[in-house]
Design a protein around this motif. Sequence first.
Motif, PDB file in Angstrom:
ATOM      1  N   ALA A 151       9.972  76.577  20.863  1.00 44.94           N
ATOM      2  CA  ALA A 151      10.151  76.811  22.301  1.00 44.94           C
ATOM      3  C   ALA A 151       8.804  76.728  23.004  1.00 44.94           C
ATOM      4  CB  ALA A 151      10.781  78.185  22.535  1.00 44.94           C
ATOM      5  N   PRO A 152       8.817  76.417  24.310  1.00 43.44           N
ATOM      6  CA  PRO A 152       7.570  76.434  25.079  1.00 43.44           C
ATOM      7  C   PRO A 152       6.948  77.829  25.022  1.00 43.44           C
ATOM      8  CG  PRO A 152       9.298  75.327  26.310  1.00 43.44           C
ATOM      9  CD  PRO A 152       9.943  75.952  25.091  1.00 43.44           C
ATOM     10  N   PRO A 153       5.665  77.946  25.005  1.00 39.10           N
ATOM     11  CA  PRO A 153       4.667  76.898  25.180  1.00 39.10           C
ATOM     12  C   PRO A 153       4.285  76.175  23.887  1.00 39.10           C
ATOM     13  CG  PRO A 153       3.558  78.996  25.088  1.00 39.10           C
ATOM     14  CD  PRO A 153       5.049  79.282  24.979  1.00 39.10           C
ATOM     15  N   GLU A 154       4.924  76.519  22.793  1.00 39.78           N
ATOM     16  CA  GLU A 154       4.626  75.893  21.503  1.00 39.78           C
ATOM     17  C   GLU A 154       4.881  74.383  21.549  1.00 39.78           C
ATOM     18  OE1 GLU A 154       5.538  77.255  16.960  1.00 39.78           O
ATOM     19  OE2 GLU A 154       7.237  77.271  18.340  1.00 39.78           O
ATOM     20  N   VAL A 171      13.294  72.820  21.071  1.00 42.41           N
ATOM     21  CA  VAL A 171      13.744  71.927  20.001  1.00 42.41           C
ATOM     22  C   VAL A 171      14.352  72.785  18.898  1.00 42.41           C
ATOM     23  CG1 VAL A 171      13.042  70.239  18.249  1.00 42.41           C
ATOM     24  CG2 VAL A 171      11.877  70.280  20.480  1.00 42.41           C
ATOM     25  N   LEU A 172      15.492  72.355  18.375  1.00 40.79           N
ATOM     26  CA  LEU A 172      16.039  72.937  17.148  1.00 40.79           C
ATOM     27  C   LEU A 172      15.904  71.877  16.069  1.00 40.79           C
ATOM     28  CD1 LEU A 172      19.401  74.829  17.847  1.00 40.79           C
ATOM     29  CD2 LEU A 172      17.161  75.782  17.311  1.00 40.79           C
ATOM     30  N   HIS A 173      15.093  72.159  15.058  1.00 37.10           N
ATOM     31  CA  HIS A 173      14.934  71.257  13.914  1.00 37.10           C
ATOM     32  C   HIS A 173      15.828  71.808  12.806  1.00 37.10           C
ATOM     33  CE1 HIS A 173      11.987  69.335  10.794  1.00 37.10           C
ATOM     34  NE2 HIS A 173      13.146  68.707  10.847  1.00 37.10           N
ATOM     35  N   VAL A 174      16.805  71.020  12.420  1.00 29.70           N
ATOM     36  CA  VAL A 174      17.851  71.480  11.507  1.00 29.70           C
ATOM     37  C   VAL A 174      17.869  70.609  10.257  1.00 29.70           C
ATOM     38  CG1 VAL A 174      20.334  71.895  11.288  1.00 29.70           C
ATOM     39  CG2 VAL A 174      19.220  72.194  13.504  1.00 29.70           C
ATOM     40  N   ASP A 175      18.018  71.238   9.107  1.00 26.72           N
ATOM     41  CA  ASP A 175      18.155  70.520   7.838  1.00 26.72           C
ATOM     42  C   ASP A 175      19.480  70.952   7.219  1.00 26.72           C
ATOM     43  OD1 ASP A 175      18.061  69.726   5.107  1.00 26.72           O
ATOM     44  OD2 ASP A 175      15.881  69.720   5.166  1.00 26.72           O
ATOM     45  N   LEU A 176      20.425  70.029   7.162  1.00 28.88           N
ATOM     46  CA  LEU A 176      21.769  70.344   6.666  1.00 28.88           C
ATOM     47  C   LEU A 176      21.936  70.086   5.169  1.00 28.88           C
ATOM     48  CD1 LEU A 176      23.836  68.852   9.628  1.00 28.88           C
ATOM     49  CD2 LEU A 176      23.255  71.251   9.217  1.00 28.88           C
ATOM     50  N   TYR A 177      20.853  69.821   4.455  1.00 26.64           N
ATOM     51  CA  TYR A 177      20.934  69.464   3.039  1.00 26.64           C
ATOM     52  C   TYR A 177      21.711  70.498   2.223  1.00 26.64           C
ATOM     53  CZ  TYR A 177      19.551  67.966  -1.616  1.00 26.64           C
ATOM     54  OH  TYR A 177      19.567  67.547  -2.916  1.00 26.64           O
ATOM     55  N   GLY A 222      23.695  75.980  23.882  1.00 26.03           N
ATOM     56  CA  GLY A 222      22.584  75.550  24.713  1.00 26.03           C
ATOM     57  C   GLY A 222      22.125  74.129  24.463  1.00 26.03           C
ATOM     58  N   ARG A 223      22.982  73.326  23.860  1.00 26.01           N
ATOM     59  CA  ARG A 223      22.582  71.975  23.454  1.00 26.01           C
ATOM     60  C   ARG A 223      22.065  71.133  24.629  1.00 26.01           C
ATOM     61  NH1 ARG A 223      26.350  68.289  19.554  1.00 26.01           N
ATOM     62  NH2 ARG A 223      25.672  66.282  20.329  1.00 26.01           N
ATOM     63  N   ALA A 224      22.566  71.353  25.821  1.00 29.67           N
ATOM     64  CA  ALA A 224      22.134  70.573  26.982  1.00 29.67           C
ATOM     65  C   ALA A 224      20.685  70.867  27.358  1.00 29.67           C
ATOM     66  CB  ALA A 224      23.044  70.850  28.169  1.00 29.67           C
ATOM     67  N   ASP A 225      20.159  72.007  26.899  1.00 27.14           N
ATOM     68  CA  ASP A 225      18.817  72.432  27.291  1.00 27.14           C
ATOM     69  C   ASP A 225      17.753  72.203  26.228  1.00 27.14           C
ATOM     70  OD1 ASP A 225      19.842  73.392  29.729  1.00 27.14           O
ATOM     71  OD2 ASP A 225      20.455  75.252  28.744  1.00 27.14           O
ATOM     72  N   LEU A 226      18.118  71.563  25.113  1.00 31.74           N
ATOM     73  CA  LEU A 226      17.158  71.391  24.031  1.00 31.74           C
ATOM     74  C   LEU A 226      17.352  70.066  23.329  1.00 31.74           C
ATOM     75  CD1 LEU A 226      18.942  71.957  21.238  1.00 31.74           C
ATOM     76  CD2 LEU A 226      18.644  74.311  21.938  1.00 31.74           C
ATOM     77  N   LEU A 227      16.380  69.713  22.517  1.00 37.12           N
ATOM     78  CA  LEU A 227      16.486  68.565  21.632  1.00 37.12           C
ATOM     79  C   LEU A 227      17.002  69.085  20.295  1.00 37.12           C
ATOM     80  CD1 LEU A 227      15.917  65.669  20.573  1.00 37.12           C
ATOM     81  CD2 LEU A 227      13.583  66.450  20.086  1.00 37.12           C
TER      82      LEU A 227
END
Length: 147
Positions: free
Chosen positions: A66-69, A74-80, A96-101
């Motif tokens: 999240a900002p300011p980072e 961004v949600l970084h997801v690993d479904l392995y 909240g998908r509309a507000d993030l990558l």
Amino acid sequence: MIALADAAATEAFGRALAERVRPGDVVALSGPLGAGKTSIARGLLAALGLEGEAPSPSYAIVQPYAPPEVAFPVLHVDLYRIDDPDEAEELGLDDGRADLLLLVEWPERLPDSVWADALVLTLTIETDGSRALTARVPAAWKDRWPL
């Protein structure tokens, strides 16, 4: 097909991709172990402002930024490690998908219909050790692709 000669080229592709992504996007990264999915994610996150190396979310499954980072959430997801598509519902990927990558590794663990609006990038390892990247480009990306 985009040829990526080495790990540096793979991360550079991620940095270039960062110039085109925006909140509401879904980028799905597919390919075998060691193909460069996390390298693309690391390059993208670095270009969005992340200092230091982004950890692979293999064990946490979801790594939020999240900002300011970073410039925007961004949600970084690993479904392995997801064995049953029902398990993914508990991850809250639609919240909240509309507000993030949403940046997803191993999207093939869920039905293809989940990724209908995603930019799906598939990496393969070539015999010379380089990577080949192919893309399934949704309508929302037509004015942003190719990079």
